[in-house]
Design a protein around this motif. Structure first.
Motif, PDB file in Angstrom:
ATOM      1  N   ASN A  74       0.770  -1.361  -0.136  1.00 31.35           N
ATOM      2  CA  ASN A  74       0.346  -0.031   0.099  1.00 31.35           C
ATOM      3  C   ASN A  74       0.966   1.408   0.174  1.00 31.35           C
ATOM      4  O   ASN A  74       1.129   1.835   0.985  1.00 31.35           O
ATOM      5  CB  ASN A  74      -0.866   0.212   1.247  1.00 31.35           C
ATOM      6  N   VAL A  76       0.668   4.281  -0.440  1.00 32.64           N
ATOM      7  CA  VAL A  76       0.338   5.536   0.003  1.00 32.64           C
ATOM      8  C   VAL A  76       0.350   5.849   1.274  1.00 32.64           C
ATOM      9  O   VAL A  76       0.634   6.673   1.823  1.00 32.64           O
ATOM     10  CB  VAL A  76      -1.239   5.915  -0.279  1.00 32.64           C
ATOM     11  N   ASP A 207      -8.289   5.497 -10.930  1.00 35.79           N
ATOM     12  CA  ASP A 207      -8.350   4.753  -9.425  1.00 35.79           C
ATOM     13  C   ASP A 207      -9.586   4.548  -9.305  1.00 35.79           C
ATOM     14  O   ASP A 207     -10.608   5.240  -9.246  1.00 35.79           O
ATOM     15  CB  ASP A 207      -7.864   5.848  -8.177  1.00 35.79           C
ATOM     16  N   ARG A 232      -6.309  -3.416  -6.508  1.00 39.58           N
ATOM     17  CA  ARG A 232      -6.959  -2.135  -6.726  1.00 39.58           C
ATOM     18  C   ARG A 232      -5.921  -1.310  -7.525  1.00 39.58           C
ATOM     19  O   ARG A 232      -4.747  -1.558  -7.590  1.00 39.58           O
ATOM     20  CB  ARG A 232      -7.241  -1.455  -5.263  1.00 39.58           C
ATOM     21  N   ARG A 234      -4.197   2.055  -8.280  1.00 40.83           N
ATOM     22  CA  ARG A 234      -3.806   3.242  -7.473  1.00 40.83           C
ATOM     23  C   ARG A 234      -2.576   3.821  -8.495  1.00 40.83           C
ATOM     24  O   ARG A 234      -1.593   3.374  -8.276  1.00 40.83           O
ATOM     25  CB  ARG A 234      -3.023   2.968  -6.163  1.00 40.83           C
ATOM     26  N   CYS A 246       0.489   0.331 -11.385  1.00 43.73           N
ATOM     27  CA  CYS A 246      -0.551   1.232 -11.173  1.00 43.73           C
ATOM     28  C   CYS A 246      -1.818   0.480 -10.726  1.00 43.73           C
ATOM     29  O   CYS A 246      -2.759   0.984 -10.103  1.00 43.73           O
ATOM     30  CB  CYS A 246      -1.029   2.071 -12.360  1.00 43.73           C
TER      31      CYS A 246
END
Length: 596
Positions: A74, A76, A207, A232, A234, A246
């Motif tokens: 993750n 982020v 996204d 997912r 991102r 991505c």
RNA sequence: UGCCCGAUGGUGUAAUGGUAGCACAAGCGACUCUGACUCGCUUUGUCUAGGUUCGAGUCCUAGUCGGGCAGCCA
């Protein structure tokens, strides 16, 4: 006594070690491989120490290996600052204990194609952590392999691309006591799923527009089996993988496969993942992998009293400036504890001592404090220091006269050494060690009373001198030099012995007195944990130290007699301007009647 | 009110059908040139109710209480 490394404590026993032992006895695996898999989104804390010691401990006892792997799926929330601190903290904690079990991999290394049991397979083997090109494992190094596995799941009809928004996905999932509904996209063809998933990777979609989901059972009583998300979208760079991706895999998908790729045998995590275990197994089984599969086991995490073990809340303390940083000595982080002066050996002893169970509990902080004191008692030299000085004049000593006394460096040592300390006409004693109106059973200095100055002689209080406001300015005493060591009355007994330093040869130092950060045993239970912060968690004093401490380089822990254990602060202390952190007080059985 | 996990002195744990033990904490005492350390003693425990068994903390059933799970966090 210092701990004898040749006679270590008996190997611990718990339900997980029992499972490992049974697997070893059954010849299930060639080698036991565990892993410690932090996400680099915060600093490691005392709770992680338990997991580290469990995983490395098992590897150590079974002549196996424990991989340090970053669960960095993750981007982020993650940062290289955290990966660096985690590597530092893990290596510190296991140093001299399980270094040889630490599994690293070649720098830049990724899973390579191998043949296992006659079938194509992928694997990433370890390398010595000390080799120049070694680095920890990263889940992000498996993104390509994980992508290939996802393609297999799609081809087998076990995964599909879903166009539901996050909100819609929530609604379709149902509730714990309410079955979910199938996504309208659940029935897509393999060809369409393949094309869409490839498009996701290529960056064709924004996204959140689509996700890859496992096709399991939307009516499962276990919500984690209701077509959980695998990937997912991102569009953000990754701290380790760069701009290559991505789409990012989710924990449940990445973790089991990362374990497999590294040849992990026992994947040990905390209780909140029990519900995820069927998913862990489902993914691995659907892929029909050729090697022995890893298995997940769960234990209760460590929650010590008066502390917080939540990265989120700890981060809050840091960002709000309530503490000076992740390594503030009041923090339960490994870097904070290290800076405070807690030895890694004490931490290890504490976390292995609490055992491993499936019972959620709050561990009495006294267990931790005992481990620290016990460890430091054997290894720390004693010194004299006065934290809150009050001047005492020995009226029968001449100004400028120095009576050299011999002080024992460590009474716990089998071969104690000594150093000289200076007895002079003016000395400082601890203000706590004098009471003008003493409570009952007060052994220290009181009007007309006698007390021994440790390593020096017995003194008698003759006069209390006060200023105009009534504040005590000095205590005037008579020293009985015949009670010094080696003198005829050396064996004369008095009830109290106090510490002291020469007022003429002592040096000043800043001493930071730390106390628990929270004033309640379970700050995590508070609606607002900021309201139960102990306002006295840090007090700074200018202390008077015996001159032998002058120029102290640092890193060494000393016991300041009758006070506690003190270590120079690695950040602030300099040989010409010493700064000490109080690691922990001595146990204090004395309580004045009515409290103190 | 769905699924999962758990429950042994104040705290953390051990006992794997056969004497409920250990550590910490607490209390008392001994020792003491650290009210520390060390040593001795003491207090306090199997969630409840049934069942299986010669025998249950342990196995079974039900209940009670506590925890976890409905992130495109880990």
């Amino acid at each position: 006594m210092s701990v004898d490394p040749s006679s270590p404590a008996p190997a611990p026993s718990d339900f997980i070690r029992d499972i490992v032992a049974a697997d070893v006895a059954a010849g299930k695996y060639a080698k036991i491989v565990t892993r410690f898999p932090p996400e680099p989104n915060g600093y490691l804390h005392i709770g992680h120490a338990k997991s580290i010691c469990l995983n490395f401990g098992i590897a150590r006892e079974q002549n196996g290996q424990c991989n340090l792997r970053f669960d960095d799926t993750n981007p982020v929330k993650e940062d290289v600052e955290y990966v660096d601190s985690i590597v530092r903290d893990v290596r510190w904690l296991i140093a001299g204990w399980a270094d040889s079990c630490l599994g690293f991999k070649p720098r830049g290394g990724k899973p390579i194609p191998v043949t296992s049991n006659g079938q194509p397979d992928s694997y990433l083997g370890p390398v010595s952590p000390d080799s120049p090109d070694a680095e920890p494992f990263f889940a992000s190094d498996y993104f390509e392999a994980l992508y290939a596995y996802a393609l297999t799941l799609i081809r087998n009809g076990d995964a599909y691309v879903c166009d539901l928004s996050a909100k819609e996905t929530d609604e379709y999932r149902g509730a714990p006591d309410q079955p979910g509904r199938d996504s309208p996209w659940r029935g897509r063809s393999v060809a369409e799923n393949l094309a869409l998933f490839e498009g996701m990777r290529r960056g064709d979609f924004p996204d959140g527009a689509r996700s890859l989901r496992a096709k399991i059972d939307m009516a499962s009583p276990n919500v984690w089996l209701r077509d959980p998300l695998l990937y997912r979208i991102r569009h953000v760079p990754h701290h380790h993988a760069g701009n290559a991706w991505c789409i990012y895999p989710l924990y449940d998908y990445a973790h089991c496969l990362s374990d497999y790729l590294e040849g992990i045998t026992h994947s040990i995590c905390t209780l909140e993942f029990v519900d995820h275990r069927p998913l862990y197994d489902w993914i691995l089984e659907k892929l029909r992998l050729p090697r022995a599969l890893p298995h997940q086991y769960e234990f209760a995490k460590l929650v010590p009293g008066y502390t917080l073990v939540s990265k989120r809340k700890l981060l809050h303390l840091v960002t709000q400036g309530i503490v000076s940083g992740w390594d503030d000595p009041r923090m339960p982080t490994l870097s904070g504890l290290r800076r405070r002066g807690v030895p890694a050996s004490a931490l290890r002893r504490f976390v292995t001592g609490v055992g491993v169970t499936k019972y959620d509990s709050v561990t009495d902080i006294a267990l931790f404090e005992h481990a620290v004191r016990d460890e430091l008692n054997g290894s720390s030299e004693r010194r004299l220091a006065v934290l809150r000085p009050i001047k005492l004049v020995l009226t029968n000593l001449a100004p400028g006269e120095i009576v050299s006394c011999e002080a024992t460096n460590n009474p716990q040592s089998d071969t104690p050494t000594t150093r000289p300390v200076d007895l002079t006409r003016e000395v400082y004693i601890e203000s706590d060690d004098f009471a003008e109106v003493p409570p009952p059973k007060y052994f220290r200095l009181k009007p007309g009373g006698e007390v021994r100055l440790k390593y020096a002689c017995i003194i008698k209080l003759d006069e209390i001198v006060k200023d105009a406001s009534g504040a005590i300015t000095e205590l005037r005493c008579t020293a009985d030099l015949t009670t010094r060591s080696g003198q005829p009355n050396a064996d004369r007994k008095v009830k109290g012995t106090i510490h002291w330093v020469s007022a003429t040869t002592c040096i000043d130092a800043e001493v930071r007195l730390y106390d628990r950060l929270f004033s309640v045993a379970e700050p995590a239970r508070e609606e607002d944990f900021l309201r139960v912060i102990n306002p006295k968690s840090l007090e700074t004093v200018t202390a008077k130290l015996e001159r032998s401490l002058a120029g102290l380089a640092g890193g060494v822990c000393h016991q300041f007699e009758r006070l506690g254990y003190f270590t120079t602060d690695p950040v602030a202390s300099r040989p010409d301007r010493l700064v000490f952190n109080r690691t922990i007080t001595l146990k204090d059985a004395w309580t004045a009647p009515g409290g103190k």
